[in-house]
Structure formats: C-alpha cells, structure tokens
Design a protein around this motif. Structure first.
Motif, PDB file in Angstrom:
ATOM      1  N   LYS A  59      59.522 -87.465 114.787  1.00  0.00           N
ATOM      2  CA  LYS A  59      59.964 -88.741 115.209  1.00  0.00           C
ATOM      3  C   LYS A  59      60.313 -89.101 116.400  1.00  0.00           C
ATOM      4  N   HIS A 115      64.127 -95.766 112.575  1.00  0.00           N
ATOM      5  CA  HIS A 115      65.089 -94.877 112.136  1.00  0.00           C
ATOM      6  C   HIS A 115      65.662 -95.656 110.699  1.00  0.00           C
ATOM      7  N   PRO A 119      70.232 -98.930 112.692  1.00  0.00           N
ATOM      8  CA  PRO A 119      70.211 -97.759 113.532  1.00  0.00           C
ATOM      9  C   PRO A 119      70.143 -98.422 115.048  1.00  0.00           C
ATOM     10  N   SER A 170      66.205 -88.610 116.542  1.00  0.00           N
ATOM     11  CA  SER A 170      67.521 -88.705 115.805  1.00  0.00           C
ATOM     12  C   SER A 170      68.675 -88.601 116.582  1.00  0.00           C
ATOM     13  N   SER A 171      68.516 -87.509 117.451  1.00  0.00           N
ATOM     14  CA  SER A 171      69.681 -87.248 118.247  1.00  0.00           C
ATOM     15  C   SER A 171      70.208 -88.287 119.104  1.00  0.00           C
ATOM     16  N   GLU A 185      65.900 -93.573 107.400  1.00  0.00           N
ATOM     17  CA  GLU A 185      67.022 -92.753 107.342  1.00  0.00           C
ATOM     18  C   GLU A 185      68.337 -93.300 106.837  1.00  0.00           C
ATOM     19  N   ARG A 225      70.180 -97.081 119.267  1.00  0.00           N
ATOM     20  CA  ARG A 225      70.005 -95.824 120.270  1.00  0.00           C
ATOM     21  C   ARG A 225      70.430 -96.397 121.718  1.00  0.00           C
TER      22      ARG A 225
END
Length: 758
Positions: free
Chosen positions: A647, A680, A741, A651-652, A683, A743
């Motif tokens: 992905k 994301h 989500p 996800s980090s 998730e 980032r």
C-alpha cells in the motif's frame, strides 16, 4: 464435451492455455510412468531371464494403454463435474488423478517387490522427485473426485477482508454471466466455483486459487527499466501533427522553450534521489480536447486568446513522461484511437483479460475518456484501471459514483465515471480524493528575480478577453490612481475595443514577452475570472504581487453558472484559492473588489514595499513535478486487485483523526497539519476503529454516503461505510464527527508524504 478421449473435452482456461497445460501434465505422467517402467525393467533384467523381463515390460505398457483408453471411453460425452465448464476441467482432473494414483500405487508395489530382490538398492536408486511428489499429494484424492466431492471455493473471512470487491463481483456475475459469450469461453457455467475461479484467475477481484490453497505460479514479464531521456528531438517527433491542424503547435513551443530547464531539473533530482530501476511503462496519451469531435476548438484558438491552462498542463505532462524515460504514444483524433484499439483482439469484450493490451497507463481527459468508452463498449472495464484523467477542477467521489449521483440527482455529463477517485489528476490540490498533478510555473530570463529588480509603477490585468473586464470599471479606477494599467487582451482586427480608455493594451503576447512585462510590473490584477489559472503563479514567480478577488459567498455549482455540471461541490473562496491559502502575503493580497476602500488600502500597502521578490512553490517547479509524477508512476497501482503491491502511501505515515462536528476529513486533517489520505479509509472502516476513536457508540450500523465512517454526536450512533467507492475526504455534516485517515506531507510538495518520493 468429450468426443474421442478423456482429455479432449477440456478446451481452455483463458483460451488454449489450460488445454496445453493439462495435456502437458498428462504427457508428463505418462513419461514418468514409461521411464519408471524402463528403470524397473533394467533392474529386473539383471536378476531374471531376458524373456521374462520382456514379457513383463510389454504387459505393463499394454495394460497402461488399455487403462487410459477404457477410462476415456467410459467418460465420452459425459458432463459429470459439479461445475463442468471448459474452464474448470473437472473431468480431466478426474482422469489424471485416477491415472496418477493408480501408477503410484503400482510403483509402490513394484518398489516393495524389487527391494526384496535387490536388498534395498532399488529404493536408494529411486528418483527423489517421485517419492516426495507422492508424499505431497494434496487436496482431493482420486476417490474423492470419483464420488463427486467438489473443490472448496468458499471465501474465508480473511479473503473477504483482503478482497472487498469479490462478493460484489460474484453477485454481478450471477446476474450477468450470460450477457456475453466471453464469460462462458473462460469456463463460467453458472456455479459459484466458476465465478470465483474466473474472478481470481482472469480479473483479479478474488483471491487467487482459494479453492486449492495453492500459491499459484505468477509469470512475470522481464523487467525493462526506464532511463532518463534528454533528447529534445525525440519528443518533438512524437508531437508532429498528422492532420496538419497545428493541434500540437502551442505544446511544441512550450516544450522546446522549457526543455533546458527540464534537463537541469532531472539531473538535480537524480543527484538527490535514486532514479534507477524504475519500470519502463508503455503510455498512451490521448488529448481528447484537441480532437475535431470535441467541438471545443482548442487547436484553432490556441493563438487567439483561447484557454491555455489545459495546454500548459498537457505540455508539462508530456515533457515529464518523456524525460523520465517511458515509451509514449500520443494521439488527439478518434481515428488514431480506433487504429490502436483495432490491434487489440478483445477490446470490445467485457472479459477483463488485460494481457492483450498494448499499454500499461493511459493519460487522457474527460472528452478522451468518453471517446474511449464509445469505441470499447462493454469492453471498457478491462481498460478502466489504466486511466489517469487530466481533470482541471477535479471529480469528487459522490459525483464519480454513477448510481449514487443518479439517486441524489447530481449526475452530470462530466461525472458518473465509476473510476477510483485518485485516477483524476488535477491542476491544483483541490481535494485529496484526487491526485494532484499540477504544472510548471514558467520562468524566463534569469531563474530568479533579484531584490533590486527595477520596477515601474504599472499593473498588468489578468484577463485576455474583453468580457472578463465587464463591470470592473470602478475597481480598476481605484488602481489607476496609483498605477498605470496594462492589458494583454485579444481584439479582432478592425474591431473597436471596449476597454477603459486609460488601459494600454499589448494584445496577446508570447510567453517571453508577457514575462518581460511582468518583470517590470508591481502588481498583477485579478478580475475574478478565469478561475485557478497558471498566470497568477507566473506573475508571483516574476516578482509581481497578485491582487486576488475574494468571493462572498463562495462560488460553487449552487450559485455560479461556470460550475454548473462540474462534478464537484467545492466552494471557491477566491479567484485563486491556492494562491490565497498556500502563498498569501506578501505575494498575494486577497480582497473584496467591490469594497473599494479595501482595494485602496491593499494597493497602498503593496506600494510601500521596498523590494518585490519572486516566489515559486517547489511543487510547481520542473524538479518538483518530476519528483511527484515519478512517485505516482512507480507507486500508484489501480489494477492491483490481488494486493500484490504494498500500500502506498504506507501505513507508517498515517494516523486516524476524529474530526469535529460538521468538519470534512480534509478540514479535520488540515487542522492537525496533516493531509487526508483516502487510500487508507478501508483500514479504519470497522467497528473496532470507531469504538477506539469514541466511547459514545450505542450501536454500529452501515450506510452508503460520503460522511462515513462517523459518529452522530446527538444520537450516539456510529455508522460504517457500506460502499467503499464513496470513501471521501470532502463532505461535512452537522452533528457528525467523521473518522479520518491523515498523513504527513513534504512542505511545498503536499501530494507526497515524507519518504514517499522515492
């Protein structure tokens, strides 16, 4: 159907592939059997008279031949499998399983007998593969197959989580598998197993070979790497206009003019990050806006004051893809598109076998997408994940989802495409739901403007058509008291201009001429239209201050004709929201042009500046665009239905944020200095994630709308997203707190997270 042998009724999986594979297996079995017989005969001969061994060998071979022949005759014309389509080859599996099991049983008996004769030396000489293969016989035995046990095609809970589209696609197949012969040709026969097999092996929507628990065998094409290409003539040759309509003329001029800067930028980028080992893509670029069929006359008006923002974007995209080393095909007419598609045997077939496709990525616009759909018909679905749509204003998920848009009466001719929203590439970062492609802010003369650049007391007006100036006289009169007003307005020869008498009109200027004028000016004056063009950023890059008209109320499809039919509910707060939010003072002053006092104060404040410095955000430089597009090409995988690729973004770099009541996820993330990351959403779309985010869930339900997953703060009800195509960063609702989500991002490169550029 079986006609003459036990294997002839199996046609193919995906054509002749399975037939050849099964025949090869059967031949291999017979070959192993024959070699074993000869081996046994050799060993046996060393201990017995020649006549006895010859009789034994002939008897074994004869019995084997009769066995296969009898089995074939018994099954002739019989469809006895639980899903006996050509694809599944159930009867052939029976035949091979029975034959193999019988041969191995005979070998076991022979091994035991010969071990007694040779004191165990035969076992030591046995090929290891025969022993271990027998020990590894799995799944269904020959007896299982004969009595009619079926292979397990059920989906586990983990399968459903990993492949969320699988059940939906199976439901579609149940209703539509007879709609085209291609499904039956791939072995779909109306059974659940045939649906799963087809949807996994051919289209990739379901987990591969769940029914056998086999890891499968992926055949990878040899990797061909993309190498940096700086030969200008190569890209110019691609832009030769076959119809002599001069459709690419403006693009060629811009590509040529900026080429030295592109070359410098790619070398700078390569020095800062590794650009080796990038897969070389076969890319089709189809400029539907330049086609005769579009009726937009972009080609005819490109030197007459027509809209150039789209051509700027296309010029820079072509330069980026070429210099990054990919294989390009460029078209602009439907006839060219038809010619390419005619080379694809199954272009109009709905079965999504993509191996025949001549390209790996397709860049086009909405007009080109419509033309593509018309020429492929029901076969369009196999191409859909390859598209990247150059879409200046963006397409929000609610408008992209055809069924939802139709139900909510927001379906427009631009929307309802049912693509992944990230497949739409925008000119500015309007919404994180789409991918921000951008363009390059052009520079001329020196790359930077020195602080002591001589400036004249002049202002250049942003508006190259006279209609844009209508009703702006009072606004311009205020500015005229301080600065000399210059225009670059297209006027027809012999026709009287309606511009204010004090305006010095230069007519349509070439790029270098316009930039020379901007280098002398102190201000660049917005008139409220056109929206979000490249010119304001070009003016700022030349050191001029942009006077940006603010809209109150914001302009949108609800109150502005221009936005009617656009697949977005975005509210535009000024003529150039990016300049307002991401640039701001001292380079941008956002004002209400109807408030003449505010205009007066803004002009006076600007003129108090001692210096006029240039500014260009990194994401709008050649290097910034190369970095961003290279990351997209390497990491965006819209055809990755089997989750073979990690992905991206990872996800980090993602954290979950519970927004405030009424906030969209874009707003909720931005208040935390994050960017909403739609890839994301899946998730966090779970009961566990919602309950971890809030303690007020009295119950958890499901619904399909852009506001979910979220919690209703009044009722304490939590709601998950039912349709993942409606995951959306935009959209807020009173009394609803959305789970989002978010980032991190690189400053001045908002499309990429930290570390995502490589």
């Amino acid at each position: 159907m079986m006609r003459s042998s036990g294997v002839s009724r199996c046609s193919s999986f995906g054509g002749r592939t399975l037939w050849r594979r099964m025949v090869a297996i059967l031949l291999l079995v017979i070959f192993i059997w024959t070699i074993t017989v000869l081996n046994v005969t050799f060993i046996y001969t060393s201990n017995h008279p020649k006549k006895e061994s010859a009789v034994l060998q002939e008897e074994i071979v004869q019995l084997s031949q009769e066995y296969v022949r009898a089995l074939a005759q018994e099954n002739d014309g019989v469809v006895d499998g639980p899903y006996a389509g050509r694809f599944t080859a159930f009867d052939l599996k029976k035949t091979i399983a029975v034959l193999l099991e019988s041969i191995l049983a005979r070998l076991d008996r022979l091994e035991t007998h010969l071990n007694n004769i040779t004191n165990g030396s035969f076992a030591r000489n046995m090929p290891l593969s025969l022993v271990t293969d027998h020990e590894r016989q799995v799944i269904l035995s020959a007896q299982d197959l004969i009595v009619g046990k079926t292979e397990k095609c059920e989906l586990t809970d983990q399968d459903k989580a990993d492949f969320p589209h699988c059940l939906q696609k199976m439901q579609w197949m149940k209703q539509m598998w007879k709609s085209d012969p291609c499904y039956e040709s791939h072995g779909v026969d109306g059974s659940d197993c045939s649906y799963v097999m087809y949807l996994s092996e051919v289209e990739g929507w379901c987990p591969r070979k769940t029914w056998t628990k086999s890891t499968g065998h992926m055949i990878l094409e040899p990797m061909i790497y993309a190498n940096i290409t700086t030969n200008l003539q190569g890209v110019i040759d691609l832009l030769k206009d076959p119809n002599e309509r001069q459709g690419y003329a403006w693009i060629r001029l811009r590509v040529t003019r900026l080429w030295p800067k592109w070359v410098k930028a790619i070398h700078n980028l390569a020095a800062n990050q590794d650009l080796s080992k990038r897969r070389k893509q076969k890319i089709l670029i189809h400029l539907g806006l330049l086609s005769k069929q579009s009726g937009w006359k972009f080609a005819e008006n490109q030197f007459k004051g027509g809209p150039l923002g789209e051509l700027v974007q296309w010029s820079d995209l072509i330069s980026v893809l070429y210099i990054l080393g990919h294989q390009l095909t460029i078209t602009s007419e439907v006839e060219q598109l038809v010619q390419i598609l005619s080379a694809v045997p199954e272009a109009k077939s709905p079965c999504q076998t993509r191996k025949e496709l001549p390209v790996t990525i397709i860049y086009t616009d909405i007009m080109g997408l419509i033309q593509f759909k018309k020429r492929t018909g029901s076969g369009f679905s196999k191409f859909s994940c390859l598209f990247r749509i150059v879409d200046s204003f963006g397409t929000e998920p609610a408008f992209n989802h055809r069924v939802f848009a139709k139900q909510n009466k927001i379906l427009t001719s631009w929307g309802g495409q049912d693509l992944n929203p990230r497949q739409f590439f925008t000119m500015f970062p309007h919404s994180p739901d789409n991918s921000f492609m951008g363009f390059v802010v052009e520079h001329h003369l020196n790359d930077t403007v020195s602080d002591d650049q001589p400036r004249r007391d002049i202002a250049v007006v942003y508006g190259k058509n006279e209609y844009m100036w209508e009703g702006k006289q009072a606004y311009l009169d205020v500015i005229k008291e301080h600065l000399e007003i210059h225009g670059t307005v297209f006027t027809e020869e012999g026709k009287k201009s309606n511009l204010p008498s004090y305006v010095i009109n230069h007519g349509i200027l070439s790029g270098p001429e316009l930039h020379q004028l901007l280098r002398q000016a102190k201000m660049f004056i917005g008139l409220g239209f056109p929206y979000e063009g490249p010119a304001p950023l070009e003016a700022i890059a030349n050191g001029a201050v942009f006077l940006n008209p603010r809209f109150s109320p914001p302009h949108s499809s609800k109150n502005t004709k221009f936005f009617k039919g656009k697949p977005t509910q975005r509210e535009v707060t000024s003529q150039h929201p990016y300049a307002e939010v991401f640039v701001g003072k001292p380079h941008v002053y956002t004002i209400d042009m109807k408030n003449l006092t505010e205009v007066q104060l803004a002009v006076e404040e600007v003129l108090k500046q001692d210096t006029f410095t240039a500014y260009t955000p990194y994401e709008y430089t050649e290097e910034g665009m190369l970095q961003r597009m290279s990351a997209y090409i390497q990491h965006q995988q819209f055809c990755d239905f089997q989750h073979k690729v990690s992905k991206w973004p990872p996800s980090s770099v993602v954290t979950f944020v519970l927004g405030q009541s009424g906030q969209s996820c874009t707003q909720a993330c931005w208040t935390k200095d994050f960017i909403c990351e739609p890839s994301h959403f899946l998730e966090l779309n779970s009961e566990g994630a919602l309950r971890n985010a809030t303690s007020i869930c009295s119950g958890v339900g499901r619904s399909a709308n852009i506001y979910y997953p979220s919690v209703n703060v009044d009722k304490g009800e939590c709601t998950l997203q039912e349709d993942e195509m409606l995951f959306s960063c935009v959209g807020g609702r009173d009394n609803y707190r959305r789970l989002c989500p978010c980032r991190n991002y690189i400053p001045q490169q908002s499309a990429l997270c930290l570390g995502c550029e490589r």
